[in-house]
Design a protein around this motif. Sequence first.
Motif, PDB file in Angstrom:
ATOM      1  N   VAL A 252      -7.473   2.337  34.364  1.00  0.00           N
ATOM      2  CA  VAL A 252      -6.886   1.024  34.105  1.00  0.00           C
ATOM      3  C   VAL A 252      -6.982   0.212  35.400  1.00  0.00           C
ATOM      4  CG1 VAL A 252      -4.685  -0.136  33.682  1.00  0.00           C
ATOM      5  CG2 VAL A 252      -5.369   1.825  32.292  1.00  0.00           C
ATOM      6  N   ILE A 324       1.971  -0.884  38.205  1.00  0.00           N
ATOM      7  CA  ILE A 324       1.211  -1.868  37.439  1.00  0.00           C
ATOM      8  C   ILE A 324       0.577  -1.217  36.217  1.00  0.00           C
ATOM      9  CG2 ILE A 324      -0.829  -3.341  37.495  1.00  0.00           C
ATOM     10  CD1 ILE A 324      -0.157  -3.947  40.435  1.00  0.00           C
ATOM     11  N   GLY A 328       1.513  -1.754  32.183  1.00  0.00           N
ATOM     12  CA  GLY A 328       0.583  -2.080  31.098  1.00  0.00           C
ATOM     13  C   GLY A 328       0.769  -1.147  29.930  1.00  0.00           C
ATOM     14  N   LEU A 329       0.900   0.130  30.232  1.00  0.00           N
ATOM     15  CA  LEU A 329       1.082   1.121  29.182  1.00  0.00           C
ATOM     16  C   LEU A 329       2.385   0.870  28.424  1.00  0.00           C
ATOM     17  CD1 LEU A 329       0.508   4.907  29.796  1.00  0.00           C
ATOM     18  CD2 LEU A 329       2.265   4.081  28.290  1.00  0.00           C
ATOM     19  N   VAL A 330       3.435   0.618  29.160  1.00  0.00           N
ATOM     20  CA  VAL A 330       4.751   0.454  28.540  1.00  0.00           C
ATOM     21  C   VAL A 330       4.807  -0.855  27.737  1.00  0.00           C
ATOM     22  CG1 VAL A 330       7.204   0.160  29.051  1.00  0.00           C
ATOM     23  CG2 VAL A 330       5.896   1.898  30.231  1.00  0.00           C
ATOM     24  N   ASN A 331       4.002  -1.839  28.135  1.00  0.00           N
ATOM     25  CA  ASN A 331       3.910  -3.037  27.313  1.00  0.00           C
ATOM     26  C   ASN A 331       3.247  -2.759  25.971  1.00  0.00           C
ATOM     27  OD1 ASN A 331       5.052  -5.469  28.360  1.00  0.00           O
ATOM     28  ND2 ASN A 331       3.597  -5.383  30.063  1.00  0.00           N
ATOM     29  N   LEU A 332       2.406  -1.752  25.949  1.00  0.00           N
ATOM     30  CA  LEU A 332       1.679  -1.463  24.713  1.00  0.00           C
ATOM     31  C   LEU A 332       2.404  -0.465  23.827  1.00  0.00           C
ATOM     32  CD1 LEU A 332      -1.972  -1.247  26.085  1.00  0.00           C
ATOM     33  CD2 LEU A 332      -0.895  -3.121  24.839  1.00  0.00           C
ATOM     34  N   VAL A 333       3.110   0.460  24.428  1.00  0.00           N
ATOM     35  CA  VAL A 333       3.698   1.562  23.673  1.00  0.00           C
ATOM     36  C   VAL A 333       5.190   1.631  23.978  1.00  0.00           C
ATOM     37  CG1 VAL A 333       3.700   4.050  23.388  1.00  0.00           C
ATOM     38  CG2 VAL A 333       1.565   2.851  23.709  1.00  0.00           C
ATOM     39  N   ARG A 362       7.117  -6.634  35.182  1.00  0.00           N
ATOM     40  CA  ARG A 362       5.993  -6.859  34.270  1.00  0.00           C
ATOM     41  C   ARG A 362       6.260  -6.457  32.836  1.00  0.00           C
ATOM     42  NH1 ARG A 362       2.509  -7.218  38.930  1.00  0.00           N
ATOM     43  NH2 ARG A 362       1.351  -8.706  37.705  1.00  0.00           N
TER      44      ARG A 362
END
Lengths: 408, 408
Positions: A252, A324, A328-333, A362
């Motif tokens: 990522v 970071i 991103g991962l936590v925003n998706l899952v 974020r």
Amino acid sequence: MTRPVHRVAPRTDGPIRQDGLRAHNLVLTFRQIAGARDAPISRSELAAATGLTRPTITRIVDELLAAELIVEAGPSRSGGSGRPRVGLSLARSGPAGLGLDIRADVLSACVVDLTGTVRHLEFADRPGAGPEAVLGGLAAMAGRAVTAAAAENLTVVGVTLAVPGPVRDDAVVRLAPALGWRDVNAGAALSGRLGLPVHVGNDARLAALAEWYAAGPELRDFVCVSGEFDIGAGLVLDGAQLDGWAGELGHVMVGSGGPPCVCGATGCLQCYAGLESILAASGDRGAGSPEVARSPAVAIDALVSAGDPRILAALDEAATALGIAIAGLVNLVRVDTVLLGGGYALLASWLIDGIHRELRRRVLRTGWSPVEVRPAPLGPDAAVIGAALSAVDRVRRDPNGWLARLHR
Amino acid sequence: MTRPVHRVAPRTDGPIRQDGLRAHNLVLTFRQIAGARDAPISRSELAAATGLTRPTITRIVDELLAAELIVEAGPSRSGGSGRPRVGLSLARSGPAGLGLDIRADVLSACVVDLTGTVRHLEFADRPGAGPEAVLGGLAAMAGRAVTAAAAENLTVVGVTLAVPGPVRDDAVVRLAPALGWRDVNAGAALSGRLGLPVHVGNDARLAALAEWYAAGPELRDFVCVSGEFDIGAGLVLDGAQLDGWAGELGHVMVGSGGPPCVCGATGCLQCYAGLESILAASGDRGAGSPEVARSPAVAIDALVSAGDPRILAALDEAATALGIAIAGLVNLVRVDTVLLGGGYALLASWLIDGIHRELRRRVLRTGWSPVEVRPAPLGPDAAVIGAALSAVDRVRRDPNGWLARLHR
DNA sequence: CCAGTTACGTCAATCTCTGAAACAAATCCC
DNA sequence: GGGATTTGTTTCAGAGATTGACGTAACTGG
């Protein structure tokens, strides 16, 4: 009262006939017993938890007892009057799983029983040469582990090999830069030597499985970030591991520029937060030496203890990069917990603050449902243990296969 | 031959009793009919596909026919001799779903029947003021849609509202910056006014559902990226939508610096590739005007047609940003297709190359299993349609509820 | 020591599917 | 028009599973 379990519901694909019904309810009951873990569960409690009637539970329990998948514990009661309930729990003999793992400089093998308890854990130096030598070493360890298991009345029903990288068809290692492997059919190679079914799985995924078992049923939605050189993220969502989850967190993008990654792109997380990268960023001292290869996390920890300021800066940068990527991962899952596994478990205290900072910045969700970041208890051994669990998990998920083996 | 269907297997959580068995097999058969879609399926084919015997199929089909969930089509045969098979397909009357959506400047309502066909689609200007006015407008539209449905012999069994942002408990809008909403219990508000069960869902997720239906069963693993101001990613993995998927792609980091996002951080995808951001980056011309608000994608398209060089540059930058974010997603989740939905569907031809470029650079997997990027056929209407589908999908997933309603 | 209580086991009754068979219906082919 | 063929319906016995009711076992408390 329904007891918490990892996953209660068997998935029934296809038509259900009368015997399918029987199999379904048996699995249901068995999983309830497995889910009870330390506290043995009685027949009446099973009836209440599953919704089946007591006679049915009696029949199913008899069958499981006959197959020696479960055992009756001594009468243990919680207090009231009346006949004491007979506790039922998973047998500590019978089917077992064998896990294998390849780390930077060490091979490991692990046997777990039905309860998920580690019964055997062994390490060996990793032969340096290509896949053949490594697979040979693994096969030798596996052989020793199988006999050690047999000595404790355990039958190894399956083998799982953990590898750092993507895997195809549970058998072929697509690409494992840390090992220098590409399209290696490790499953077939080991299966041929061992005469047992061998599956190959991603190490981060398997590590997450082990941490999940260890943490108990409260942990239902989390990622476990781990890796030594490659960085992977194992996911458990809604109390289940997800087919179709790749978890290649290491690639990522977390920054612009920087040196090119093994994948060819720039700015990959791995280049900022891989353990080797952290060492390199701190001044390259000792990178490549045997003791560093054996455990880069220990080497980093030693530098920190020595008070090296550059390693702290490197760790801080790594924490930001990890933050970071994880953001991103936590925003998706929708996970509520992040476990720092593998080598990061040891370094967690120097990473958590930086990761938390990025998550707060974020991830919208942290405003109303915070995300916890903590070290994974099992650390670098999680992958082998997870591999072994995954092998025995096939029996746990469908005990009917084991029953059929006895009826023959 | 087994026909392809979206999901054959009902998930049975909990015990199966004898009647549960019956219900299970009914659901199995029903889904097989639903999965056949355009091509009606005969009783014999059902028997072959489900594994049930013909007498059992006859009984189940009779029950479904009596409930008017399915209808017999005229005899249609593929060629051989013998008695022609009688095609069975979903009824085009009976239960229906109502979807509602709030876009930049327009409200929409949609009714779909059991087959997934759109039977009613209506738009209205969006009242400017707070949630109350918007919900009032939606309720009015919903009322009209319900009567329009009744005129076609359709009974609305459920309502789903699509909103751009995270949702709690299928009812409460956590945060929708594009609407200025925060913790609005839209589900309760609408349910109270309509006297029907109302669920609230994320628009990107629902758009993915609609595209999934539209594309047919071959599409099993994909993301659908959509949004006007916020950017979301709906996921279908292994032929199912995932609970626990958040899909907030808009706040994944794709660059350093830049103006702060509404979330407070910098470098969010939204700031580079949100439709409004693209317009702003191209020289801010007309941003904020009514026609742009109504459809920023159309405004961008108009600029491109006019040959504005700055819009092309802005689109290229947006494509790169989208590519980076999608690459991160594809590294984590094993999808083989990326649909550009919502406003991006219209702009796809100017985005696809840039996205592909980043995917090839940053996703290891593209080396051996390519990822396809293409425009989503339904475009901006996908969210309403998906909302309606999700409402009727409850009957499709478990027709027993509808049957029980008749027996009363 | 006995009643009360709770846990567990056994039995006939009921439900659903299967499998086989016979039968009716509708079409194709000769 | 008659035979062959495939589809769909009906019937019957049979097997398997669960249920519900009843009976037995084992412990607590007075």
